[in-house]
Each structure stands twice: as structure tokens, then as C-alpha cells.
Design a protein around this motif. Structure first.
Motif, PDB file in Angstrom:
ATOM      1  N   VAL A 227       0.845  -1.197   0.000  1.00 26.53           N
ATOM      2  CA  VAL A 227       0.000   0.000   0.000  1.00 26.53           C
ATOM      3  C   VAL A 227       0.880   1.247   0.000  1.00 26.53           C
ATOM      4  CG1 VAL A 227      -1.914  -1.115   1.219  1.00 26.53           C
ATOM      5  CG2 VAL A 227      -0.164   0.087   2.532  1.00 26.53           C
ATOM      6  N   THR A 228       0.275   2.364  -0.327  1.00 25.43           N
ATOM      7  CA  THR A 228       0.977   3.646  -0.293  1.00 25.43           C
ATOM      8  C   THR A 228       0.116   4.639   0.473  1.00 25.43           C
ATOM      9  OG1 THR A 228      -0.109   4.451  -2.289  1.00 25.43           O
ATOM     10  CG2 THR A 228       1.952   3.215  -2.597  1.00 25.43           C
ATOM     11  N   LEU A 246     -13.589   0.311   2.719  1.00 27.43           N
ATOM     12  CA  LEU A 246     -12.861  -0.522   1.754  1.00 27.43           C
ATOM     13  C   LEU A 246     -11.646  -1.122   2.436  1.00 27.43           C
ATOM     14  CD1 LEU A 246     -12.875   1.984  -1.268  1.00 27.43           C
ATOM     15  CD2 LEU A 246     -14.436   0.058  -0.926  1.00 27.43           C
ATOM     16  N   ASP A 247     -11.213  -2.289   1.987  1.00 28.25           N
ATOM     17  CA  ASP A 247      -9.988  -2.862   2.555  1.00 28.25           C
ATOM     18  C   ASP A 247      -8.796  -2.469   1.679  1.00 28.25           C
ATOM     19  OD1 ASP A 247      -8.660  -5.674   1.288  1.00 28.25           O
ATOM     20  OD2 ASP A 247     -10.547  -5.008   0.414  1.00 28.25           O
ATOM     21  N   PRO A 248      -7.580  -2.452   2.243  1.00 25.74           N
ATOM     22  CA  PRO A 248      -6.417  -1.952   1.506  1.00 25.74           C
ATOM     23  C   PRO A 248      -5.810  -2.936   0.513  1.00 25.74           C
ATOM     24  CG  PRO A 248      -5.776  -2.587   3.724  1.00 25.74           C
ATOM     25  CD  PRO A 248      -7.259  -2.756   3.649  1.00 25.74           C
ATOM     26  N   VAL A 249      -6.163  -4.219   0.608  1.00 23.49           N
ATOM     27  CA  VAL A 249      -5.529  -5.230  -0.246  1.00 23.49           C
ATOM     28  C   VAL A 249      -6.310  -5.452  -1.540  1.00 23.49           C
ATOM     29  CG1 VAL A 249      -4.746  -7.641  -0.354  1.00 23.49           C
ATOM     30  CG2 VAL A 249      -4.512  -6.352   1.770  1.00 23.49           C
ATOM     31  N   TYR A 250      -7.616  -5.408  -1.452  1.00 18.99           N
ATOM     32  CA  TYR A 250      -8.445  -5.738  -2.616  1.00 18.99           C
ATOM     33  C   TYR A 250      -9.373  -4.601  -3.046  1.00 18.99           C
ATOM     34  CZ  TYR A 250      -6.945 -10.561  -1.731  1.00 18.99           C
ATOM     35  OH  TYR A 250      -6.192 -11.683  -1.552  1.00 18.99           O
ATOM     36  N   THR A 251     -10.437  -4.361  -2.266  1.00 25.75           N
ATOM     37  CA  THR A 251     -11.482  -3.441  -2.729  1.00 25.75           C
ATOM     38  C   THR A 251     -11.011  -1.999  -2.827  1.00 25.75           C
ATOM     39  OG1 THR A 251     -12.342  -3.263  -0.466  1.00 25.75           O
ATOM     40  CG2 THR A 251     -13.375  -4.882  -1.917  1.00 25.75           C
ATOM     41  N   GLY A 252     -10.072  -1.588  -1.969  1.00 25.53           N
ATOM     42  CA  GLY A 252      -9.545  -0.218  -2.042  1.00 25.53           C
ATOM     43  C   GLY A 252      -8.863   0.035  -3.376  1.00 25.53           C
ATOM     44  N   LYS A 253      -8.064  -0.941  -3.814  1.00 26.47           N
ATOM     45  CA  LYS A 253      -7.347  -0.814  -5.093  1.00 26.47           C
ATOM     46  C   LYS A 253      -8.322  -0.840  -6.267  1.00 26.47           C
ATOM     47  CE  LYS A 253      -3.118  -2.798  -3.206  1.00 26.47           C
ATOM     48  NZ  LYS A 253      -2.139  -3.898  -3.212  1.00 26.47           N
ATOM     49  N   MET A 254      -9.339  -1.716  -6.164  1.00 25.81           N
ATOM     50  CA  MET A 254     -10.324  -1.802  -7.248  1.00 25.81           C
ATOM     51  C   MET A 254     -11.084  -0.480  -7.413  1.00 25.81           C
ATOM     52  SD  MET A 254     -13.818  -4.121  -7.441  1.00 25.81           S
ATOM     53  CE  MET A 254     -14.442  -3.360  -5.929  1.00 25.81           C
ATOM     54  N   VAL A 255     -11.603   0.064  -6.312  1.00 25.31           N
ATOM     55  CA  VAL A 255     -12.415   1.287  -6.416  1.00 25.31           C
ATOM     56  C   VAL A 255     -11.541   2.475  -6.837  1.00 25.31           C
ATOM     57  CG1 VAL A 255     -13.932   2.902  -5.183  1.00 25.31           C
ATOM     58  CG2 VAL A 255     -14.142   0.436  -4.787  1.00 25.31           C
ATOM     59  N   TYR A 256     -10.302   2.529  -6.336  1.00 22.65           N
ATOM     60  CA  TYR A 256      -9.368   3.560  -6.798  1.00 22.65           C
ATOM     61  C   TYR A 256      -9.213   3.461  -8.324  1.00 22.65           C
ATOM     62  CZ  TYR A 256      -5.082   6.316  -7.276  1.00 22.65           C
ATOM     63  OH  TYR A 256      -4.159   7.260  -7.671  1.00 22.65           O
ATOM     64  N   HIS A 277     -18.126  -5.721  -3.639  1.00 22.04           N
ATOM     65  CA  HIS A 277     -17.353  -5.560  -2.399  1.00 22.04           C
ATOM     66  C   HIS A 277     -17.130  -6.955  -1.823  1.00 22.04           C
ATOM     67  CE1 HIS A 277     -15.749  -4.274   1.336  1.00 22.04           C
ATOM     68  NE2 HIS A 277     -16.170  -3.030   1.249  1.00 22.04           N
ATOM     69  N   THR A 278     -15.916  -7.454  -1.947  1.00 20.57           N
ATOM     70  CA  THR A 278     -15.626  -8.841  -1.567  1.00 20.57           C
ATOM     71  C   THR A 278     -15.264  -9.010  -0.090  1.00 20.57           C
ATOM     72  OG1 THR A 278     -13.419  -8.439  -2.483  1.00 20.57           O
ATOM     73  CG2 THR A 278     -14.964  -9.662  -3.851  1.00 20.57           C
ATOM     74  N   GLY A 279     -15.462  -7.973   0.726  1.00 23.77           N
ATOM     75  CA  GLY A 279     -15.172  -8.094   2.153  1.00 23.77           C
ATOM     76  C   GLY A 279     -13.722  -7.772   2.460  1.00 23.77           C
ATOM     77  N   GLY A 280     -13.109  -8.568   3.346  1.00 29.12           N
ATOM     78  CA  GLY A 280     -11.695  -8.361   3.676  1.00 29.12           C
ATOM     79  C   GLY A 280     -11.436  -7.282   4.706  1.00 29.12           C
ATOM     80  N   LEU A 281     -12.494  -6.755   5.318  1.00 28.70           N
ATOM     81  CA  LEU A 281     -12.314  -5.641   6.255  1.00 28.70           C
ATOM     82  C   LEU A 281     -11.600  -6.065   7.534  1.00 28.70           C
ATOM     83  CD1 LEU A 281     -15.818  -3.949   5.795  1.00 28.70           C
ATOM     84  CD2 LEU A 281     -13.654  -3.292   4.726  1.00 28.70           C
ATOM     85  N   GLN A 282     -11.626  -7.379   7.845  1.00 26.15           N
ATOM     86  CA  GLN A 282     -10.920  -7.837   9.045  1.00 26.15           C
ATOM     87  C   GLN A 282      -9.419  -7.559   8.966  1.00 26.15           C
ATOM     88  OE1 GLN A 282      -8.646 -10.604   9.704  1.00 26.15           O
ATOM     89  NE2 GLN A 282      -8.360 -10.920   7.486  1.00 26.15           N
ATOM     90  N   GLY A 283      -8.903  -7.437   7.738  1.00 28.08           N
ATOM     91  CA  GLY A 283      -7.464  -7.232   7.555  1.00 28.08           C
ATOM     92  C   GLY A 283      -6.982  -5.826   7.881  1.00 28.08           C
ATOM     93  N   LYS A 294       5.729   1.565  10.002  1.00 25.70           N
ATOM     94  CA  LYS A 294       6.331   2.270   8.862  1.00 25.70           C
ATOM     95  C   LYS A 294       6.100   3.779   8.905  1.00 25.70           C
ATOM     96  CE  LYS A 294       5.927  -1.667   5.710  1.00 25.70           C
ATOM     97  NZ  LYS A 294       5.343  -2.182   4.478  1.00 25.70           N
ATOM     98  N   LYS A 295       5.391   4.220   9.967  1.00 23.95           N
ATOM     99  CA  LYS A 295       5.077   5.640  10.149  1.00 23.95           C
ATOM    100  C   LYS A 295       4.286   6.206   8.952  1.00 23.95           C
ATOM    101  CE  LYS A 295       8.903   6.393  13.287  1.00 23.95           C
ATOM    102  NZ  LYS A 295      10.170   7.037  13.580  1.00 23.95           N
ATOM    103  N   LEU A 296       3.380   5.381   8.453  1.00 22.79           N
ATOM    104  CA  LEU A 296       2.471   5.789   7.384  1.00 22.79           C
ATOM    105  C   LEU A 296       1.102   6.098   7.996  1.00 22.79           C
ATOM    106  CD1 LEU A 296       3.391   3.154   4.656  1.00 22.79           C
ATOM    107  CD2 LEU A 296       3.701   5.614   4.473  1.00 22.79           C
ATOM    108  N   PRO A 297       0.246   6.839   7.268  1.00 22.25           N
ATOM    109  CA  PRO A 297      -1.099   7.121   7.796  1.00 22.25           C
ATOM    110  C   PRO A 297      -1.866   5.832   8.037  1.00 22.25           C
ATOM    111  CG  PRO A 297      -0.778   8.138   5.613  1.00 22.25           C
ATOM    112  CD  PRO A 297       0.476   7.434   5.951  1.00 22.25           C
ATOM    113  N   LEU A 298      -2.808   5.843   8.984  1.00 20.69           N
ATOM    114  CA  LEU A 298      -3.597   4.660   9.310  1.00 20.69           C
ATOM    115  C   LEU A 298      -4.930   4.700   8.580  1.00 20.69           C
ATOM    116  CD1 LEU A 298      -3.012   4.315  13.162  1.00 20.69           C
ATOM    117  CD2 LEU A 298      -1.651   3.390  11.279  1.00 20.69           C
ATOM    118  N   ILE A 299      -5.515   3.508   8.415  1.00 19.47           N
ATOM    119  CA  ILE A 299      -6.839   3.394   7.782  1.00 19.47           C
ATOM    120  C   ILE A 299      -7.884   3.555   8.876  1.00 19.47           C
ATOM    121  CG2 ILE A 299      -8.372   1.834   6.517  1.00 19.47           C
ATOM    122  CD1 ILE A 299      -5.631   0.457   5.587  1.00 19.47           C
TER     123      ILE A 299
END
Length: 301
Positions: A227-228, A246-256, A277-283, A294-299
Motif C-alpha cells: 500500500v501507499t 474498503l480494505d487496503p488489499v483488494y477493494t480499495g485498489k479496485m475502487v481507486y 465488495h468482496t469483504g476483507g475488512l478484518q485485515g 512504517k510511520k504511514l497514515p492509518l486506515i
């Protein structure tokens, strides 16, 4: 089982005269959400039919599939074993929200090296695992097999027939194969892979019967689970504007990717899009612990 198609209202969509709905498969079940619910449905029925006492499957440290399989096993009264990539997790799993959740729901872990994990489809490796865990039914990584595809064929319903384009994130390819099989021939199915590489097309072709689909490879953000700051900010902004997480691994990238294509006039004015929306929010919890280091912004959770 009715899943809401939630309309997305954003200025860019109005400007380009595009309709976008999110099919909220993430609301199917509180712990076995989205495509994992679909993939496990017929696999669980088959495991019961053959009187297997254990579901054995594979995954990484933050695998949605591992978390969902553990809960589904508990709910259905069948033991679960997770073959987990990364021996270093033997002493650390308690601090990993996904693995801690799986363990709470009764999953037994077998941690193996990354090198050994690459053998997960090797017949000799699988035979040895079944000797170690007798009477087990083996689910592949991500749950992608014929029975999983059958479950994913139920994602689209008659209510989705009016959409011109159906979008799905792509991991192992099982979900999009099911969507391709059940889409109308006049619908275009677009897949947004979370991984780098061209091997997915071949994997999807093993299960998909139709040819009305394409993969859009430009939005993996560096590869699986990469992620970035830009992606994180997009996910947070999208949730604030639409109330859709949205989750950062799947749906976030798709909607972006969908919205970027809208900006670039990829879709003709008047196009009606449904994104699954395939879920994945637990991640998100696990990703946030990595982002913190990594001192990156949080979701936003």
C-alpha cells in the motif's frame, strides 16, 4: 439472501455521467463476509457429505481466508487447520489480529517456511499433510476450486442485469471466474488484480467459461498487500464521502482504479457499473499495525 447495491454519489461520476454501485457482499455475514462466504458455502457442504472431520487450508499472516475458514469451521462443527506461511510467526501469532481471531475460533496452526509453502500444490506435500491430519478435506489457498467458483456464481442476480460493467478485485481468480460464468453476455467483467504478474489470466481460464472479461493490471500499488499513503488517503476519503469501508488489499485498489478510469474517460457516458465488495475488512487491523511501524497514515476503522 438479499445484498444491497449501494449507489456511490461523487462529483466525478456526475461530471462524466457514470453510474457506480457497490454490491455490499461484505454485509453477508459478520465474520465470513463477501467472497469467503460464497467460496466456503459448497466446500463446507462437500466436506460434510464426505464426512471429513477437518478443513485444512493455507494462508499468510493476514489472510481473510484463514479468518473466515476458522469461523466457518466453528459454526459448522468441523475442525480447522491453517498451514501458515512464515516460521517466524510461531512465537508471534498472538500479536497478529487475524491469527489471534482464527485461534480463538478453534483453528490449529502449522507454521512452515516460505520455501516449504511454495510446495502447497505439490501432490507429495499434500499427501504428507493428510497423513499428519487424517480425514481432512483440503482447501487451496484463497479457497479457489470448482466448488468455490460455484458459490461465486451466485454473487450476481437478476437485479444486476441492467449493469453494463461488473468489476471485481482479483486474488487467486476464483471469485472473478464465478462472476464471469454468471454475467450476461452483453456485460463486460473487469478484474483488478491485487498481485503483480500475468499468471492470473491462465488461472482464471481454468474456471471461466466466457470471454467477456479483461484484467486491469495498473492498480496493484506494487503487489499483494503493498500500500501507499495515496491509497490509504483514498480509502479514508472514500469512506468519509460515501460511508462505504474498503480494505487496503483488494477493494480499495479496485475502487481507486475504477474512479481513475472514469477520470480518464475509459467508460462511455451513461455506463452503469457495479463493483463487487468482496469483504476483507478484518485485515484492516493487521495492516494498521504494519503502517504504524512504517510511520504511514492509518486506515480509519
Amino acid at each position: 439472501m438479499k445484498v444491497l447495491n449501494q449507489q456511490v454519489r461523487l462529483p466525478i461520476l456526475s461530471e462524466k455521467k457514470i453510474s457506480l454501485c457497490i454490491k455490499r457482499e461484505d454485509t453477508l455475514h459478520p465474520f465470513i463476509s463477501g467472497n469467503k462466504f460464497r467460496k466456503l458455502k459448497y466446500n463446507l457442504l462437500h466436506a460434510k457429505e464426505i464426512k471429513a472431520t477437518t478443513l485444512l487450508t493455507f494462508g499468510g499472516a493476514y489472510s481473510n481466508h484463514i479468518a473466515a475458514t476458522a469461523y466457518a469451521g466453528k459454526e459448522n462443527g468441523i475442525k480447522t487447520v491453517g498451514v501458515i506461511r512464515g516460521e517466524e510467526l510461531v512465537s508471534k501469532w498472538q500479536h497478529n489480529p487475524t491469527l489471534a481471531f482464527a485461534k480463538e475460533n478453534g483453528m490449529e496452526f502449522k507454521f512452515i517456511s516460505r520455501e516449504a509453502y511454495r510446495q502447497k500444490n505439490n501432490s507429495e506435500f499434500l499427501t504428507n499433510l493428510q497423513l499428519e491430519f487424517p480425514n481432512s478435506f483440503v482447501l487451496p489457498e484463497g479457497g479457489a476450486n470448482d466448488l468455490a467458483v460455484k458459490g461465486c456464481e451466485e454473487i450476481l442476480t437478476e437485479r444486476d442485469a441492467d449493469f453494463n460493467v461488473v468489476c471485481s478485485a482479483v486474488g487467486t481468480g476464483g471469485t472473478i471466474a464465478g462472476i464471469i460464468n454468471s454475467a450476461n453476455k452483453n456485460q463486460l467483467v473487469l478484474g483488478f488484480p491485487a498481485l503483480k504478474g500475468d499468471f492470473l489470466k491462465e488461472d482464471i481460464c481454468k474456471f471461466a467459461n466466457n470471454t467477456n472479461w479483461e484484467l486491469i493490471n495498473s492498480y496493484n500499488f506494487g503487489g499483494y498487500a503493498k500500500v501507499t499513503s495515496e491509497l490509504i488517503n483514498f480509502i479514508n476519503s472514500f469512506k468519509n464521502e460515501t460511508s462505504i469501508p474498503l480494505d487496503p488489499v483488494y477493494t480499495g485498489k479496485m475502487v481507486y482504479g475504477i474512479l481513475d478510469l472514469v477520470r480518464k474517460n475509459y467508460f462511455a457516458p451513461g455506463t452503469k457499473i457495479v463493483a463487487i465488495h468482496t469483504g476483507g475488512l478484518q485485515g484492516i487491523k493487521g495492516m494498521n499495525s504494519l503502517l504504524l511501524k512504517k510511520k504511514l497514515p492509518l486506515i480509519n476503522e
